[in-house]
Design a protein around this motif. Structure first.
Motif, PDB file in Angstrom:
ATOM      1  N   VAL A 131       0.953  11.566   3.254  1.00 36.30           N
ATOM      2  CA  VAL A 131       0.761  11.397   4.700  1.00 36.30           C
ATOM      3  C   VAL A 131       0.360   9.961   5.029  1.00 36.30           C
ATOM      4  CG1 VAL A 131      -0.669  12.092   6.648  1.00 36.30           C
ATOM      5  CG2 VAL A 131       0.272  13.828   5.119  1.00 36.30           C
ATOM      6  N   ALA A 132      -0.591   9.424   4.269  1.00 43.86           N
ATOM      7  CA  ALA A 132      -1.010   8.042   4.522  1.00 43.86           C
ATOM      8  C   ALA A 132       0.141   7.084   4.237  1.00 43.86           C
ATOM      9  CB  ALA A 132      -2.226   7.700   3.660  1.00 43.86           C
ATOM     10  N   GLY A 133       0.910   7.380   3.202  1.00 37.98           N
ATOM     11  CA  GLY A 133       2.057   6.526   2.869  1.00 37.98           C
ATOM     12  C   GLY A 133       3.077   6.521   3.987  1.00 37.98           C
ATOM     13  N   ALA A 134       3.359   7.707   4.523  1.00 38.33           N
ATOM     14  CA  ALA A 134       4.313   7.781   5.629  1.00 38.33           C
ATOM     15  C   ALA A 134       3.792   6.973   6.815  1.00 38.33           C
ATOM     16  CB  ALA A 134       4.544   9.237   6.029  1.00 38.33           C
ATOM     17  N   GLY A 135       2.487   7.020   7.032  1.00 33.85           N
ATOM     18  CA  GLY A 135       1.884   6.237   8.113  1.00 33.85           C
ATOM     19  C   GLY A 135       2.137   4.747   7.913  1.00 33.85           C
ATOM     20  N   PRO A 186       8.237  12.801  -9.174  1.00 37.35           N
ATOM     21  CA  PRO A 186       8.686  11.682 -10.020  1.00 37.35           C
ATOM     22  C   PRO A 186       9.651  10.748  -9.292  1.00 37.35           C
ATOM     23  CG  PRO A 186       8.748  13.748 -11.240  1.00 37.35           C
ATOM     24  CD  PRO A 186       8.449  14.103  -9.815  1.00 37.35           C
ATOM     25  N   LEU A 187      10.430  11.298  -8.357  1.00 38.65           N
ATOM     26  CA  LEU A 187      11.319  10.438  -7.569  1.00 38.65           C
ATOM     27  C   LEU A 187      10.525   9.531  -6.639  1.00 38.65           C
ATOM     28  CD1 LEU A 187      14.368  12.577  -6.439  1.00 38.65           C
ATOM     29  CD2 LEU A 187      14.355  10.517  -7.847  1.00 38.65           C
ATOM     30  N   MET A 188       9.502  10.127  -6.010  1.00 38.02           N
ATOM     31  CA  MET A 188       8.651   9.345  -5.120  1.00 38.02           C
ATOM     32  C   MET A 188       8.050   8.149  -5.849  1.00 38.02           C
ATOM     33  SD  MET A 188       8.237  10.155  -1.962  1.00 38.02           S
ATOM     34  CE  MET A 188       6.673   9.335  -1.630  1.00 38.02           C
ATOM     35  N   ALA A 189       7.680   8.386  -7.097  1.00 40.31           N
ATOM     36  CA  ALA A 189       6.990   7.344  -7.856  1.00 40.31           C
ATOM     37  C   ALA A 189       7.939   6.253  -8.327  1.00 40.31           C
ATOM     38  CB  ALA A 189       6.265   7.966  -9.045  1.00 40.31           C
ATOM     39  N   THR A 190       9.230   6.547  -8.414  1.00 40.60           N
ATOM     40  CA  THR A 190      10.136   5.571  -9.023  1.00 40.60           C
ATOM     41  C   THR A 190      11.217   5.039  -8.075  1.00 40.60           C
ATOM     42  OG1 THR A 190      11.462   7.407  -9.855  1.00 40.60           O
ATOM     43  CG2 THR A 190       9.880   6.441 -11.374  1.00 40.60           C
ATOM     44  N   TYR A 191      11.516   5.759  -6.981  1.00 39.14           N
ATOM     45  CA  TYR A 191      12.604   5.278  -6.126  1.00 39.14           C
ATOM     46  C   TYR A 191      12.267   3.911  -5.528  1.00 39.14           C
ATOM     47  CZ  TYR A 191      10.941   5.561  -1.282  1.00 39.14           C
ATOM     48  OH  TYR A 191      10.303   5.312  -0.100  1.00 39.14           O
ATOM     49  N   VAL A 251       0.846  -1.198   0.000  1.00 40.98           N
ATOM     50  CA  VAL A 251       0.000   0.000   0.000  1.00 40.98           C
ATOM     51  C   VAL A 251       0.882   1.248   0.000  1.00 40.98           C
ATOM     52  CG1 VAL A 251      -1.666   1.340   1.358  1.00 40.98           C
ATOM     53  CG2 VAL A 251      -2.016  -1.108   1.026  1.00 40.98           C
ATOM     54  N   TYR A 252       1.998   1.175   0.724  1.00 40.25           N
ATOM     55  CA  TYR A 252       2.922   2.318   0.674  1.00 40.25           C
ATOM     56  C   TYR A 252       3.452   2.524  -0.744  1.00 40.25           C
ATOM     57  CZ  TYR A 252       6.979   5.201   0.816  1.00 40.25           C
ATOM     58  OH  TYR A 252       7.877   6.193   0.515  1.00 40.25           O
ATOM     59  N   LEU A 253       3.796   1.429  -1.406  1.00 38.78           N
ATOM     60  CA  LEU A 253       4.305   1.561  -2.774  1.00 38.78           C
ATOM     61  C   LEU A 253       3.260   2.251  -3.646  1.00 38.78           C
ATOM     62  CD1 LEU A 253       5.972  -1.936  -3.371  1.00 38.78           C
ATOM     63  CD2 LEU A 253       7.071   0.202  -2.710  1.00 38.78           C
TER      64      LEU A 253
END
Ligand code: SF4
Ligand code: SF4
Lengths: 383, 263
Positions: A73-77, A221-226, A34-36
């Motif tokens: 925010v939800a991803g960080a959670g 774009p970094l968030m989406a691919t790192y 889900v984080y991904l």
């Protein structure tokens, strides 16, 4: 290369009682996949917000900003909940470590969350402003007066500052909403302009917010691919070998997710670019997935078998279906909704499937031993 | 930095007594790893993990004697596995908190007060060594008895090993000794003897804990030719960069074209 591998009969190898050689990823479901998904969604959405700002798609831009911050925010959670010691999350920011994709990702996520939150500030102050304006006078007449007065204010020069409407539309009962056609570029500044420092601060927020949106087009774009590098930088054969395709799979999936969110959260008339994004993202995701399985050969088997295979086949069907629906949806609200939901489900299935494939790849010693054996024997074959 | 220290585990003289497993558990206060009857061999420990820092593998084989199709004889392989303390350690490379660090002895150690249990080191290790202890939330593995070394003592496993199958010392000395041992075994008619992890040119830059084996590494549960995953990291970032640009470009394209806004 694929043909050569196909000619090799069922790979023969030796192992220690069939036990795995490497440890399977221990990341939990649903947190990790889900984080991904959320990281990808947020990253593509923030970039979408920047594109919307620069091209004047105000309404879609607001949806994108809200999506970006919620995703971050939800991803960080999810990420914190995934840790064995969640209270030590901030140890992630103890070092800056380029050899660790998770370190780079944590810093990116921290910057990205801050930027996407700041990007939302004008919308929130807009909502506050609208509350202030409402409490000053509940009549529709006074609201339109405020709106007129604000045209001399700062906000109008920042063409796309989207203050009140987005959140206002979300939190205000329909009876209180201004008429659809009214321009909403900055209704609240006038209401607060007389209040000195507070007014200046509030007036500055839209500028800071728009600047943050533009910068978040770098972190997005970094968030989406790192996360693709995060997975590939392991000993898991199915992930490591896929380090070329995974970033494109995730980028495509992120585009489709953000397109879907744009379609779901924006009136169809203003969601045209979101539909285009969804179609393009679905296409990139589908092609990357197909190339991945074809190029990897033996090591790619886990992507097509068992639970991972089922999830990824479902993902492909949902993504292709959602993409086609987005292409034909046009102004149809039900079609757009179906497309958005299908694409979202497809993106989630992709992430769960990729995690499952990694686990299966680590669990079977074949995928570790056979390719390494071939590698080890190559030098002996060449004199 | 002090001299780089290491383990040389000579499996040809291992008798499978598991003294190393026990000594490690006692000295390092490593918790119970469960008693699972595996029904495969004398090995009910299974594999290295958060609560198993030395693991003795048992392999019973019927091997042709003399190598020329002679009568089958039983061969019993035993080997005490351990963290390799890689020169290029993937676990250390990927650790985002800096909990994993390189000591002055050239070993790789987790700092328990820093680790936040992110779990990244676990799938990164090409040997499946390090693992997260779920009750505790943190990652654990062999420290090569960092505390004992600081006190000038040899690690508990090497100390306890009754046959000196586990030898501890400066890595250079161990490598030289291992070469001699392999040569001696070859001369004694044991051509299957080979070193594993001793070469600084291998995929992990040489292991700080290396082995003398009597069969292929995979028979002992070891990867035949492991490569540190971070070796390809620059390439991975390039592909990710390409994908990131694609994403940004795709959005520019979708928003750049005149929108079909009609309302
Ligand atoms: S064997 Fe695994 S845990 Fe030990 S140093 Fe190498 S990568 Fe790290
Ligand atoms: S689990 Fe602990 S030691 Fe392993 S990578 Fe994460 S912080 Fe580092």
């Amino acid at each position: 290369m694929t043909r050569e591998q196909a000619m090799v009969p069922e790979a023969e190898f030796r192992s220690y009682y069939g036990q795995p050689v490497i440890k399977a990823p221990i990341w939990h479901e649903p947190h990790m996949p889900v984080y991904l998904y959320l990281g990808g969604l947020s990253g593509a959405a923030s970039t979408m917000a920047a594109a919307a700002l620069l091209s004047g798609h105000d309404r879609l831009g607001r949806t994108a900003r809200v999506t970006a911050v919620l995703g971050a925010v939800a991803g960080a959670g999810c990420l914190v909940a995934e840790l064995g010691r969640p209270e030590r999350f901030f140890n992630m920011l103890r070092v800056f470590k380029p050899t660790s994709p998770m370190s780079m990702g944590s810093w990116t996520l921290a910057a990205h969350s801050a930027l996407t939150s700041l990007a939302l500030a004008p919308t929130i102050t807009g909502a506050l402003g609208s509350v202030a304006a409402r409490s000053a006078s509940r009549s529709a007449a006074s609201r339109s007066a405020v709106s007129r007065r604000s045209t001399s204010g700062f906000a109008t020069r920042v063409a796309v500052t989207p203050p009140a409407f987005a959140i206002r539309a979300a939190v205000t009962p329909p009876a209180f909403r201004p008429a659809r056609g009214s321009r909403w570029s900055g209704g609240f500044h006038g209401a607060l302009s007389g209040e000195g420092a507070v007014g200046a601060l509030v007036a500055g927020l839209p500028v800071a917010g728009d600047a943050a949106v533009v910068v978040s087009a770098l972190t997005g774009p970094l968030m989406a691919t790192y996360t693709a590098v995060l997975l590939a930088d392991t000993a898991v054969p199915a992930w490591h070998a896929a380090h070329r395709e995974l970033p494109f799979l995730f980028a495509g999936s992120a585009l489709a997710s953000a397109g879907a969110a744009g379609m779901l959260g924006t009136p169809a008339a203003q969601a045209g670019p979101a539909r285009a994004t969804a179609v393009l993202g679905a296409a990139v995701e589908t092609v990357a997935g197909a190339v991945l399985e074809r190029r990897l050969g033996l090591v790619g088997e886990p992507y097509g078998e068992g639970r991972a295979g089922r999830l990824l086949r479902a993902a492909r069907a949902l993504t292709v279906g959602g993409g086609l629906l987005a292409a034909v949806a046009g102004r149809s609200r039900p079609l757009a909704a179906m497309s958005g939901l299908a694409l979202t489900a497809g993106a989630l299935c992709t992430r769960f499937g990729v995690l499952a494939a990694g686990r299966a790849s680590a669990a079977d010693p074949k995928y570790t031993v056979v390719p390494q054996r071939r590698l080890a024997e190559e030098p002996e074959e060449t004199p | 930095m002090a001299e780089r220290m290491g383990f040389f585990t000579d499996t040809s003289i291992c008798i499978g007594c598991k003294a190393c497993e026990v000594a490690c558990k006692e000295w390092n206060d490593v918790p119970d790893d469960g008693f699972v009857f595996r029904a495969t061999s004398y090995d009910n420990t299974g594999s290295l993990g958060a609560d198993t820092w030395r693991h003795v593998a048992f392999i019973e084989q019927r091997a042709p004697a003399g190598g020329d199709g002679g009568e089958g004889i039983d061969r019993w392989l035993m080997s005490s596995d351990v963290c390799k303390h890689c020169t290029h350690a993937a676990c250390l490379d990927v650790c985002p908190t800096g909990a994993l660090f390189r000591t002055e002895f050239g070993t790789v150690v987790v700092q328990a007060d820093i680790c936040n249990g992110c779990g990244y080191c676990v799938p990164a290790c090409p040997y499946g060594v390090i693992d997260r202890r779920e009750r505790d939330g943190r990652a654990w593995k062999c420290t090569m008895c960092y505390d004992r070394q600081l006190g000038g003592l040899e690690p508990a496993c090497a100390k306890a090993c009754p046959t000196d199958s586990i030898q501890f010392g400066p890595l250079d000395e161990l490598r030289a000794r291992a070469e001699e041992r392999v040569t001696a075994l070859h001369e004694a008619g044991r051509p299957e003897a080979r070193l594993y992890g001793e070469s600084p040119d291998d995929g992990v830059g040489g292991a700080g804990a290396f082995f003398l084996l009597l069969d292929d590494p995979e028979v002992y549960g070891l990867p035949p030719a492991p490569v540190v995953t971070t070796r390809d990291l620059p390439q991975m970032w390039r592909w990710a960069g390409g994908a990131a640009l694609t994403l940004a470009g795709a959005l520019a394209l979708c928003f750049g074209v005149p929108s079909r806004r009609r309302g």
